[in-house]
Design a protein around this motif. Structure first.
Motif, PDB file in Angstrom:
ATOM      1  N   THR A 129       1.199  -1.373   0.227  1.00  0.00           N
ATOM      2  CA  THR A 129       0.227  -0.114  -0.456  1.00  0.00           C
ATOM      3  C   THR A 129       0.949   1.363   0.261  1.00  0.00           C
ATOM      4  N   GLY A 130       1.948   1.073  -0.244  1.00  0.00           N
ATOM      5  CA  GLY A 130       3.069   2.334  -0.137  1.00  0.00           C
ATOM      6  C   GLY A 130       4.791   1.736  -0.457  1.00  0.00           C
ATOM      7  N   GLU A 131       5.593   3.187   0.277  1.00  0.00           N
ATOM      8  CA  GLU A 131       6.640   2.654  -0.311  1.00  0.00           C
ATOM      9  C   GLU A 131       7.198   3.592  -0.214  1.00  0.00           C
ATOM     10  N   GLU A 132       8.794   3.326   0.393  1.00  0.00           N
ATOM     11  CA  GLU A 132      10.060   4.038   0.106  1.00  0.00           C
ATOM     12  C   GLU A 132      10.464   4.885  -0.448  1.00  0.00           C
ATOM     13  N   LEU A 133      10.853   6.126  -0.886  1.00  0.00           N
ATOM     14  CA  LEU A 133      11.990   6.018  -1.901  1.00  0.00           C
ATOM     15  C   LEU A 133      13.245   6.761  -1.469  1.00  0.00           C
ATOM     16  N   TRP A 134      14.156   6.474  -1.696  1.00  0.00           N
ATOM     17  CA  TRP A 134      15.611   6.618  -1.359  1.00  0.00           C
ATOM     18  C   TRP A 134      16.081   7.177  -2.544  1.00  0.00           C
ATOM     19  N   VAL A 135      17.011   7.952  -2.344  1.00  0.00           N
ATOM     20  CA  VAL A 135      17.412   8.925  -3.417  1.00  0.00           C
ATOM     21  C   VAL A 135      18.979   9.044  -3.247  1.00  0.00           C
ATOM     22  N   LEU A 136      19.983   8.768  -4.281  1.00  0.00           N
ATOM     23  CA  LEU A 136      21.835   9.357  -4.366  1.00  0.00           C
ATOM     24  C   LEU A 136      21.744   9.760  -4.912  1.00  0.00           C
ATOM     25  N   ASN A 137      23.227   9.776  -5.557  1.00  0.00           N
ATOM     26  CA  ASN A 137      24.005  10.109  -6.396  1.00  0.00           C
ATOM     27  C   ASN A 137      25.249   9.787  -6.847  1.00  0.00           C
ATOM     28  N   LEU A 138      26.208   9.582  -8.032  1.00  0.00           N
ATOM     29  CA  LEU A 138      26.778   7.563  -8.344  1.00  0.00           C
ATOM     30  C   LEU A 138      27.922   8.991  -8.861  1.00  0.00           C
ATOM     31  N   PRO A 139      29.422   8.162  -8.283  1.00  0.00           N
ATOM     32  CA  PRO A 139      30.438   8.818  -8.356  1.00  0.00           C
ATOM     33  C   PRO A 139      31.458   8.867  -9.820  1.00  0.00           C
ATOM     34  N   SER A 140      32.067   9.501  -9.472  1.00  0.00           N
ATOM     35  CA  SER A 140      33.087   9.538 -11.372  1.00  0.00           C
ATOM     36  C   SER A 140      33.771   8.759 -11.275  1.00  0.00           C
ATOM     37  N   ALA A 141      34.696   8.196 -12.488  1.00  0.00           N
ATOM     38  CA  ALA A 141      35.137   7.607 -12.794  1.00  0.00           C
ATOM     39  C   ALA A 141      36.877   8.126 -13.563  1.00  0.00           C
TER      40      ALA A 141
END
Length: 274
Positions: free
Chosen positions: A86-98
């Motif tokens: 009936t619901g959800e958690e939303l997690w947000v993150l960024n990415l490293p560079s190469a």
């Protein structure tokens, strides 16, 4: 946008019903933006990422792919009595560079670098950690370190190790640690879906001859084949523009455009179970 390529992958844990499916597609050629989705079929946890790599020369001997990207992880929650979500958690993150060193002298090597932040508006926990590059006078390769915080200020776990080997979680209160992941325990090869099930432009098919030339160490043939492929994509784009046709990705739909292309929000519209 030019014509884009895509690929589908599936992994199943041996002896279980657990499956992980992933689908990736280059949704834009100019700028070069790719999107991928990963789904754990049993828990329905999904990860969607859009990323935009930007090349940069750091030094004459080092180049970099500065990644501008956003990752969204959706975790189902609040099960009802009939077992539905009936619901959800939303997690947000960024990415490293190469970073690629040894372009002119020495041994060529790829490093990851950058600070990562993970957060959710529905949780009191968050995490920050960094991919550290080797220093000029000391240090080591592939180091990762960071922490898990409660209410933004209290550190409850620290993260340490090497992303190319092992990473561990350490409890700040008790000092006990646990293994977060072990690269050597993961299989080196991943099963991939048959080409016929992916669509009209699977990247493995489009880039097959380039890959053959690279494996044969024939750089001239690889470059020639790559240029031919890219010329075909440009011709397709010009043909669409001449007929007033707009390009739409095959398996993803743009739901929220942003000023920065990599921060645009995409949803997967491909076949089940993704």
């Amino acid at each position: 946008s030019s014509s884009a390529a895509s690929d589908l992958y599936k992994r199943q844990a041996q002896g279980t019903d657990n499956e992980i499916h992933s689908f990736s597609e280059q949704v834009s050629h100019h700028p070069p933006i790719s999107v991928f989705t990963v789904v754990h079929t049993q828990s329905r946890v999904t990860l969607t990422c859009g990323f935009y790599p930007k090349p940069k020369m750091v030094t004459p001997n080092m180049g970099a792919s500065i990644v501008d990207g956003r990752v969204e992880i959706r975790v189902p929650s609040n099960k009802s009595t009939d077992g539905s979500q009936t619901g959800e958690e939303l997690w947000v993150l960024n990415l490293p560079s190469a970073y690629i060193g040894g372009l002119m002298t020495g041994t060529m090597r790829v490093e990851l670098g950058g600070e990562i932040k993970i957060s959710s508006a529905s949780s009191e926990f968050s995490s920050t950690f960094s991919f550290d590059r080797k220093g000029w006078l000391g240090g080591d390769y592939d180091v990762i370190k960071g922490a898990i915080h409660k209410t933004g200020t209290v550190t409850v776990r620290t993260i340490e190790g090497k992303w190319s080997e092992q990473v561990r979680l350490v409890d700040k209160k008790t000092g006990s640690d646990e293994l977060l992941f072990n690269v050597d325990a993961e299989p080196a090869m991943r099963p991939v879906a048959p080409l016929v099930s992916i669509g009209k432009k699977p990247s493995r098919q489009l880039w097959k001859h380039v890959a053959v030339a690279v494996r044969a160490r024939d750089s001239a043939l690889a470059q020639k084949t790559k240029e031919k492929l890219e010329d075909n994509q440009r011709q397709e784009r010009r043909a669409r523009e001449a007929h007033g046709e707009e390009y739409f990705p095959t398996h993803f739909r743009l739901v929220a455009a942003k000023k920065k292309p990599s921060e645009a929000q995409w949803v997967y519209t491909g076949p089940v179970p993704l």
